[in-house]
Motif scaffolding. Structure first.
Motif, PDB file in Angstrom:
ATOM      1  N   GLY A 184     -18.965  33.335  39.422  1.00 24.33           N
ATOM      2  CA  GLY A 184     -19.637  34.451  40.075  1.00 24.33           C
ATOM      3  C   GLY A 184     -19.412  34.500  41.562  1.00 24.33           C
ATOM      4  N   PHE A 185     -20.038  35.501  42.183  1.00 24.44           N
ATOM      5  CA  PHE A 185     -20.025  35.698  43.630  1.00 24.44           C
ATOM      6  C   PHE A 185     -21.425  35.469  44.186  1.00 24.44           C
ATOM      7  CE2 PHE A 185     -16.467  39.016  43.216  1.00 24.44           C
ATOM      8  CZ  PHE A 185     -15.504  38.206  43.782  1.00 24.44           C
ATOM      9  N   PHE A 186     -21.514  34.785  45.295  1.00 26.32           N
ATOM     10  CA  PHE A 186     -22.731  34.755  46.110  1.00 26.32           C
ATOM     11  C   PHE A 186     -22.356  35.322  47.464  1.00 26.32           C
ATOM     12  CE2 PHE A 186     -25.126  31.888  49.254  1.00 26.32           C
ATOM     13  CZ  PHE A 186     -26.113  32.829  49.458  1.00 26.32           C
ATOM     14  N   THR A 187     -22.943  36.468  47.801  1.00 27.74           N
ATOM     15  CA  THR A 187     -22.661  37.113  49.077  1.00 27.74           C
ATOM     16  C   THR A 187     -23.833  36.897  50.019  1.00 27.74           C
ATOM     17  OG1 THR A 187     -21.301  38.803  47.997  1.00 27.74           O
ATOM     18  CG2 THR A 187     -22.058  39.270  50.227  1.00 27.74           C
ATOM     19  N   ASP A 188     -23.608  36.143  51.063  1.00 31.56           N
ATOM     20  CA  ASP A 188     -24.624  35.835  52.066  1.00 31.56           C
ATOM     21  C   ASP A 188     -24.496  36.856  53.194  1.00 31.56           C
ATOM     22  OD1 ASP A 188     -26.259  34.828  54.041  1.00 31.56           O
ATOM     23  OD2 ASP A 188     -25.498  32.774  53.926  1.00 31.56           O
ATOM     24  N   THR A 189     -25.351  37.877  53.154  1.00 33.38           N
ATOM     25  CA  THR A 189     -25.228  38.953  54.141  1.00 33.38           C
ATOM     26  C   THR A 189     -25.595  38.508  55.549  1.00 33.38           C
ATOM     27  OG1 THR A 189     -27.497  39.816  53.923  1.00 33.38           O
ATOM     28  CG2 THR A 189     -25.859  40.584  52.317  1.00 33.38           C
ATOM     29  N   SER A 190     -26.274  37.365  55.671  1.00 29.39           N
ATOM     30  CA  SER A 190     -26.710  36.906  56.996  1.00 29.39           C
ATOM     31  C   SER A 190     -25.540  36.492  57.875  1.00 29.39           C
ATOM     32  CB  SER A 190     -27.702  35.742  56.866  1.00 29.39           C
ATOM     33  OG  SER A 190     -27.056  34.559  56.405  1.00 29.39           O
ATOM     34  N   ILE A 191     -24.377  36.232  57.263  1.00 28.04           N
ATOM     35  CA  ILE A 191     -23.212  35.826  58.057  1.00 28.04           C
ATOM     36  C   ILE A 191     -22.046  36.798  57.910  1.00 28.04           C
ATOM     37  CG2 ILE A 191     -23.774  33.377  58.219  1.00 28.04           C
ATOM     38  CD1 ILE A 191     -22.003  32.868  55.808  1.00 28.04           C
ATOM     39  N   CYS A 192     -22.311  37.976  57.322  1.00 27.68           N
ATOM     40  CA  CYS A 192     -21.276  39.004  57.250  1.00 27.68           C
ATOM     41  C   CYS A 192     -21.103  39.630  58.630  1.00 27.68           C
ATOM     42  CB  CYS A 192     -21.667  40.081  56.239  1.00 27.68           C
ATOM     43  SG  CYS A 192     -20.499  41.462  56.128  1.00 27.68           S
ATOM     44  N   ILE A 193     -19.863  39.742  59.099  1.00 28.30           N
ATOM     45  CA  ILE A 193     -19.594  40.309  60.425  1.00 28.30           C
ATOM     46  C   ILE A 193     -18.997  41.716  60.334  1.00 28.30           C
ATOM     47  CG2 ILE A 193     -19.337  38.070  61.541  1.00 28.30           C
ATOM     48  CD1 ILE A 193     -16.284  38.439  61.313  1.00 28.30           C
ATOM     49  N   GLY A 194     -18.904  42.253  59.115  1.00 24.93           N
ATOM     50  CA  GLY A 194     -18.433  43.620  58.951  1.00 24.93           C
ATOM     51  C   GLY A 194     -16.954  43.822  59.229  1.00 24.93           C
ATOM     52  N   CYS A 195     -16.167  42.779  59.104  1.00 23.11           N
ATOM     53  CA  CYS A 195     -14.744  42.895  59.444  1.00 23.11           C
ATOM     54  C   CYS A 195     -13.953  43.683  58.404  1.00 23.11           C
ATOM     55  CB  CYS A 195     -14.133  41.514  59.618  1.00 23.11           C
ATOM     56  SG  CYS A 195     -14.032  40.554  58.084  1.00 23.11           S
ATOM     57  N   LYS A 196     -14.477  43.791  57.195  1.00 23.09           N
ATOM     58  CA  LYS A 196     -13.854  44.502  56.081  1.00 23.09           C
ATOM     59  C   LYS A 196     -12.567  43.851  55.582  1.00 23.09           C
ATOM     60  CE  LYS A 196     -15.856  49.112  56.741  1.00 23.09           C
ATOM     61  NZ  LYS A 196     -16.282  49.455  55.389  1.00 23.09           N
ATOM     62  N   ALA A 197     -12.374  42.579  55.914  1.00 28.23           N
ATOM     63  CA  ALA A 197     -11.209  41.863  55.389  1.00 28.23           C
ATOM     64  C   ALA A 197     -11.254  41.822  53.867  1.00 28.23           C
ATOM     65  CB  ALA A 197     -11.154  40.444  55.952  1.00 28.23           C
ATOM     66  N   CYS A 198     -12.464  41.755  53.308  1.00 31.33           N
ATOM     67  CA  CYS A 198     -12.608  41.719  51.853  1.00 31.33           C
ATOM     68  C   CYS A 198     -12.136  43.020  51.214  1.00 31.33           C
ATOM     69  CB  CYS A 198     -14.058  41.426  51.463  1.00 31.33           C
ATOM     70  SG  CYS A 198     -15.281  42.549  52.176  1.00 31.33           S
ATOM     71  N   GLU A 199     -12.460  44.153  51.855  1.00 39.26           N
ATOM     72  CA  GLU A 199     -12.023  45.450  51.347  1.00 39.26           C
ATOM     73  C   GLU A 199     -10.502  45.533  51.321  1.00 39.26           C
ATOM     74  OE1 GLU A 199     -13.578  48.990  53.016  1.00 39.26           O
ATOM     75  OE2 GLU A 199     -15.683  48.387  52.839  1.00 39.26           O
ATOM     76  N   VAL A 200      -9.894  45.117  52.411  1.00 38.04           N
ATOM     77  CA  VAL A 200      -8.439  45.194  52.529  1.00 38.04           C
ATOM     78  C   VAL A 200      -7.767  44.269  51.516  1.00 38.04           C
ATOM     79  CG1 VAL A 200      -6.473  44.798  54.054  1.00 38.04           C
ATOM     80  CG2 VAL A 200      -8.557  45.848  54.962  1.00 38.04           C
TER      81      VAL A 200
END
Length: 259
Positions: A6-22
């Motif tokens: 699975g995935f655990f997404t910790d939004t507290s350390i997301c910097i919004g770089c969108k590298a995941c989208e790309v």
């Protein structure tokens, strides 16, 4: 059956770089989103869809920063939740949607007939159909990479480890510790979303650490499997059909007797 991943997404350390989208688009050959400027946010993709399997939400709010009274941003990389009890699987008539050996839910595009039943069935509004051919698409948790022993492209590309991939039970334990740490640091609203196997969908294969209410992130507060009433409905329909047959049979037998 392999260990559930699975995935655990910790939004507290997301910097919004969108590298995941790309990374998601590049690895899975996902088309562009049309480059539509919505003039409502710095977020250029807007939401999950057939052409956006990972979406980084930018939430600008006064008094943000986890309720500390400081204007700021909340950011979260959203994705298909790979529900334990997945309604999309229940309604798919062709078997295009299936549960993999890793416990994830995948759409086989070459089997999808474009009926669209899965779209309203999803309690999170994740699944979407492409306008070009009507087929449904969503995150596969990079099933092909998992088969090769690799982590999904989005997790591999995340520079802060906001997106973590691994055995689901291990991720849940790690997430609980992270929540306690954040609350101890003065983030009282820190909470897990989708990690509870006792919730309305049996827990999610992709869950999140949030710093505010789920609604702030555009997530339903109490998601439920939308097909939960199907067994009762089928039983009712079957009973109604049998009753109708009985009425017709009695009617015809009565006519025959009267003659």
């Amino acid at each position: 059956m392999a260990e559930r991943m699975g995935f655990f997404t910790d939004t507290s350390i997301c910097i919004g770089c969108k590298a995941c989208e790309v990374a998601c688009k590049e690895w899975n050959d996902v088309p562009d989103d049309g480059f539509v400027f919505r003039a409502t946010s710095y977020d250029n993709t807007g939401g999950l869809g057939a052409d956006t399997w990972r979406h980084v939400a930018f939430i600008e709010q006064p008094g943000g920063d986890g309720g500390q009274g400081i204007e700021g941003w909340l950011m979260s990389s959203d994705v298909c939740k790979h529900c334990t009890r997945a309604a999309c699987l229940d309604v798919c008539p062709t078997g295009a949607l299936f549960r993999t050996e890793f416990g994830t839910v995948v759409v086989q595009a070459d089997v999808c007939n474009g009926c669209g039943y899965c779209v309203p069935a999803c309690p999170y509004g994740v699944i979407d159909r492409r306008e070009r051919d009507g087929r449904a698409f969503k995150c596969t948790m990079c099933h092909d990479r998992q088969l090769g022993g690799l982590e999904p492209a989005c997790a591999k590309a995340c520079p802060t480890d906001s997106i973590q991939f691994g055995p689901l039970e291990e991720l849940r334990a790690r997430a609980e510790e992270r929540v306690e740490l954040l609350r101890g640091e003065g983030r009282p609203r820190a909470r897990l979303y989708g990690a509870d196997p006792g919730d309305g969908v049996g827990g999610d294969g992709a869950f999140f650490l949030l710093l505010d209410e789920p609604e702030v992130y555009g997530l339903p507060p109490d998601p439920v499997v939308t097909t939960r009433d199907l067994p009762a409905m089928w039983r009712w329909a079957a009973g109604a059909a049998l009753s109708m047959v009985a009425v017709v049979a009695v009617s015809f037998s009565g006519r025959g007797w009267s003659r």
